[in-house]
Write an enzyme that holds these catalytic residues in place. Structure first.
Site, PDB file in Angstrom:
ATOM      1  N   ASP A 103     -22.477 -63.901 -36.725  1.00  0.00           N
ATOM      2  CA  ASP A 103     -23.051 -62.801 -37.511  1.00  0.00           C
ATOM      3  C   ASP A 103     -24.136 -62.035 -36.757  1.00  0.00           C
ATOM      4  O   ASP A 103     -24.267 -60.819 -36.917  1.00  0.00           O
ATOM      5  CB  ASP A 103     -23.526 -63.272 -38.888  1.00  0.00           C
ATOM      6  CG  ASP A 103     -24.543 -64.396 -38.806  1.00  0.00           C
ATOM      7  OD1 ASP A 103     -24.705 -64.974 -37.705  1.00  0.00           O
ATOM      8  OD2 ASP A 103     -25.174 -64.697 -39.829  1.00  0.00           O
ATOM      9  N   THR A 125     -17.301 -68.429 -34.356  1.00  0.00           N
ATOM     10  CA  THR A 125     -18.436 -69.324 -34.607  1.00  0.00           C
ATOM     11  C   THR A 125     -17.919 -70.580 -35.286  1.00  0.00           C
ATOM     12  O   THR A 125     -16.988 -70.509 -36.085  1.00  0.00           O
ATOM     13  CB  THR A 125     -19.510 -68.654 -35.498  1.00  0.00           C
ATOM     14  OG1 THR A 125     -20.382 -69.675 -36.012  1.00  0.00           O
ATOM     15  CG2 THR A 125     -18.915 -67.935 -36.691  1.00  0.00           C
ATOM     16  N   ASP A 129     -19.035 -68.862 -41.244  1.00  0.00           N
ATOM     17  CA  ASP A 129     -19.951 -68.223 -42.196  1.00  0.00           C
ATOM     18  C   ASP A 129     -19.878 -66.707 -42.199  1.00  0.00           C
ATOM     19  O   ASP A 129     -20.846 -66.040 -42.538  1.00  0.00           O
ATOM     20  CB  ASP A 129     -21.392 -68.676 -41.897  1.00  0.00           C
ATOM     21  CG  ASP A 129     -21.835 -68.269 -40.503  1.00  0.00           C
ATOM     22  OD1 ASP A 129     -20.975 -67.874 -39.689  1.00  0.00           O
ATOM     23  OD2 ASP A 129     -23.038 -68.323 -40.209  1.00  0.00           O
TER      24      ASP A 129
HETATM   25  P1  ADP Z   1     -24.416 -65.466 -33.285  1.00  0.00           P
HETATM   26  O1  ADP Z   1     -23.632 -64.253 -32.889  1.00  0.00           O
HETATM   27  O2  ADP Z   1     -23.764 -66.730 -32.855  1.00  0.00           O
HETATM   28  O3  ADP Z   1     -24.810 -65.434 -34.743  1.00  0.00           O
HETATM   29  P2  ADP Z   1     -27.199 -64.761 -32.563  1.00  0.00           P
HETATM   30  O4  ADP Z   1     -27.661 -64.658 -33.960  1.00  0.00           O
HETATM   31  O5  ADP Z   1     -28.053 -65.444 -31.574  1.00  0.00           O
HETATM   32  O6  ADP Z   1     -25.771 -65.460 -32.428  1.00  0.00           O
HETATM   33  O7  ADP Z   1     -26.946 -63.271 -32.062  1.00  0.00           O
HETATM   34  C1  ADP Z   1     -26.449 -63.030 -30.752  1.00  0.00           C
HETATM   35  C2  ADP Z   1     -27.052 -61.768 -30.178  1.00  0.00           C
HETATM   36  O8  ADP Z   1     -26.682 -60.628 -30.976  1.00  0.00           O
HETATM   37  C3  ADP Z   1     -28.572 -61.701 -30.172  1.00  0.00           C
HETATM   38  O9  ADP Z   1     -29.145 -62.424 -29.118  1.00  0.00           O
HETATM   39  C4  ADP Z   1     -28.794 -60.214 -30.012  1.00  0.00           C
HETATM   40  O10 ADP Z   1     -28.599 -59.801 -28.679  1.00  0.00           O
HETATM   41  C5  ADP Z   1     -27.672 -59.628 -30.863  1.00  0.00           C
HETATM   42  N1  ADP Z   1     -28.232 -59.285 -32.192  1.00  0.00           N
HETATM   43  C6  ADP Z   1     -28.525 -60.126 -33.218  1.00  0.00           C
HETATM   44  N2  ADP Z   1     -29.071 -59.452 -34.268  1.00  0.00           N
HETATM   45  C7  ADP Z   1     -29.137 -58.158 -33.885  1.00  0.00           C
HETATM   46  C8  ADP Z   1     -29.596 -56.951 -34.497  1.00  0.00           C
HETATM   47  N3  ADP Z   1     -30.117 -56.967 -35.723  1.00  0.00           N
HETATM   48  N4  ADP Z   1     -29.500 -55.801 -33.797  1.00  0.00           N
HETATM   49  C9  ADP Z   1     -28.975 -55.780 -32.557  1.00  0.00           C
HETATM   50  N5  ADP Z   1     -28.521 -56.875 -31.920  1.00  0.00           N
HETATM   51  C10 ADP Z   1     -28.589 -58.046 -32.558  1.00  0.00           C
END
Ligand code: ADP
Length: 319
Positions: A103, A125, A129
């Site tokens: 997400d 993932t 979720d």
């Molecule tokens: P996942 O995709 O597994 O949920 P993360 O939550 O760590 O993993 O998100 C991965 C990457 O996505 C972050 O390190 C960031 O670079 C990018 N990201 C997350 N939230 C935002 C956002 N609100 N705006 C822009 N990029 C985002």
């Protein structure tokens, strides 16, 4: 459209490689060029981008992790970071992007869409979720890893007549705990989506013990709280020998199951198909075994929920 890009981002999950392979091969099959962006949004900003050929994705379908590597990138959360990323995409002549991730990664994809850059998300993932799909890539593999671990713990739990608390991944989502708990006949399953009552857990454990049960398994999603703390309380309040196992990162790795490889292949190819039809700003998913897509913005505005019937069933079967 002549050239697309693909990246993996956030937490890795088994089957991401199969998805990358599907994107690359499907695109090349339709005479598109594909560029791999390494280390997620971080590599996007830094221009860590290389052309991928048919052979670049050979021998990866069965491997966990991601050959494109992944990263977390704070800079991409800023407008400046996002603009740098789009600049790199333009520099390489990449006209559309496929983002494989969870997400958080989808939030990043949403930002690209808001800036007018055509992007499609593929849910990868182990947490399962993401709203808009029944399953995410990696969930099935992680589930089987957890079940394998619980089966082994169950053997020793029975031999020693112990209570076992097993902490599984899932900060905000209880799917992994719920499905593994149901599949392994856990006495109690604690998930972030449902409140729990310690007295009820203790009463249930005592009932089982009086009935002559040799062991008890309690599956706890990490988002509920520390398995160690819960184990301590149980030991104190029941006087039963209680052990805690935190499964940790073994849940992320390993060779993807057949289900995850097939799901990843279908979703990867579908994403390319949609891009060729001129669709973007969507995430692909699977619902009732049909490929579907949803507006990425709309999907992210929904909250992931567990299946309440499955939760009720887990309680009924563990009386
Ligand atoms: P996942 O995709 O597994 O949920 P993360 O939550 O760590 O993993 O998100 C991965 C990457 O996505 C972050 O390190 C960031 O670079 C990018 N990201 C997350 N939230 C935002 C956002 N609100 N705006 C822009 N990029 C985002």
């Amino acid at each position: 459209m002549k050239r697309i890009g693909v990246l993996t981002s956030g937490g890795d999950s088994p089957g991401m490689n199969a998805a990358v392979r599907a994107v690359v091969r499907k695109a090349i099959y339709h005479n598109l060029e594909v560029y791999g962006i390494y280390y997620g949004y971080s590599g996007l900003i830094n221009g860590d981008i290389k052309k991928l050929e048919i052979g670049s994705v050979g021998d990866i379908i069965h491997r966990g992790g991601t050959m494109l590597y992944t990263a977390r990138c704070e800079e991409f959360k800023t407008l400046e970071g996002q603009m740098k990323g789009i600049e790199q995409l333009r520099k390489f002549g990449i006209e559309a992007l496929v983002v494989i991730g969870g997400d958080g990664s989808f939030q990043g994809a949403k930002k690209l869409v808001e800036h007018g850059y055509p992007t499609i998300g593929i849910p990868g993932t182990i947490d399962n979720d993401i709203p808009g799909t029944d399953f995410t890539i990696g969930f099935d593999t992680a589930l089987n890893t957890v079940i394998d671990a619980i089966d082994k713990i169950r053997d020793t739990a029975t031999s020693h007549e112990r209570t076992y608390v097993i902490e599984v991944m899932g900060r905000d989502a209880g799917d992994l705990a719920l499905w593994s708990g149901l599949a392994d006949g856990a006495e109690t399953i604690l998930i972030p989506e449902e409140t729990y009552n310690m007295d009820e857990i203790i009463a249930r454990l005592k009932r089982g013990h009086e009935r002559g049960k040799k062991h008890s398994i309690i599956v706890v999603a990490e988002g509920v709280g520390s398995g160690v703390e819960i184990g301590k309380k149980i030991q104190e309040q029941t006087n039963m020998e209680t052990r805690v196992t935190v499964l940790g990162h073994i849940q992320r790795g390993g060779s993807p199951t057949a289900n995850d490889r097939v799901l990843a292949s279908r979703l990867g190819a579908y994403a390319v198909e949609l891009l060729m039809e001129g669709k973007a700003g969507v995430m692909v998913g699977i619902e009732k075994n049909e490929l579907v897509y949803h507006d990425i913005d709309e999907a992210l505005s929904r909250k992931h929920t567990i299946d309440p019937k499955m939760y009720a069933l887990s309680k009924e079967l563990s009386i």
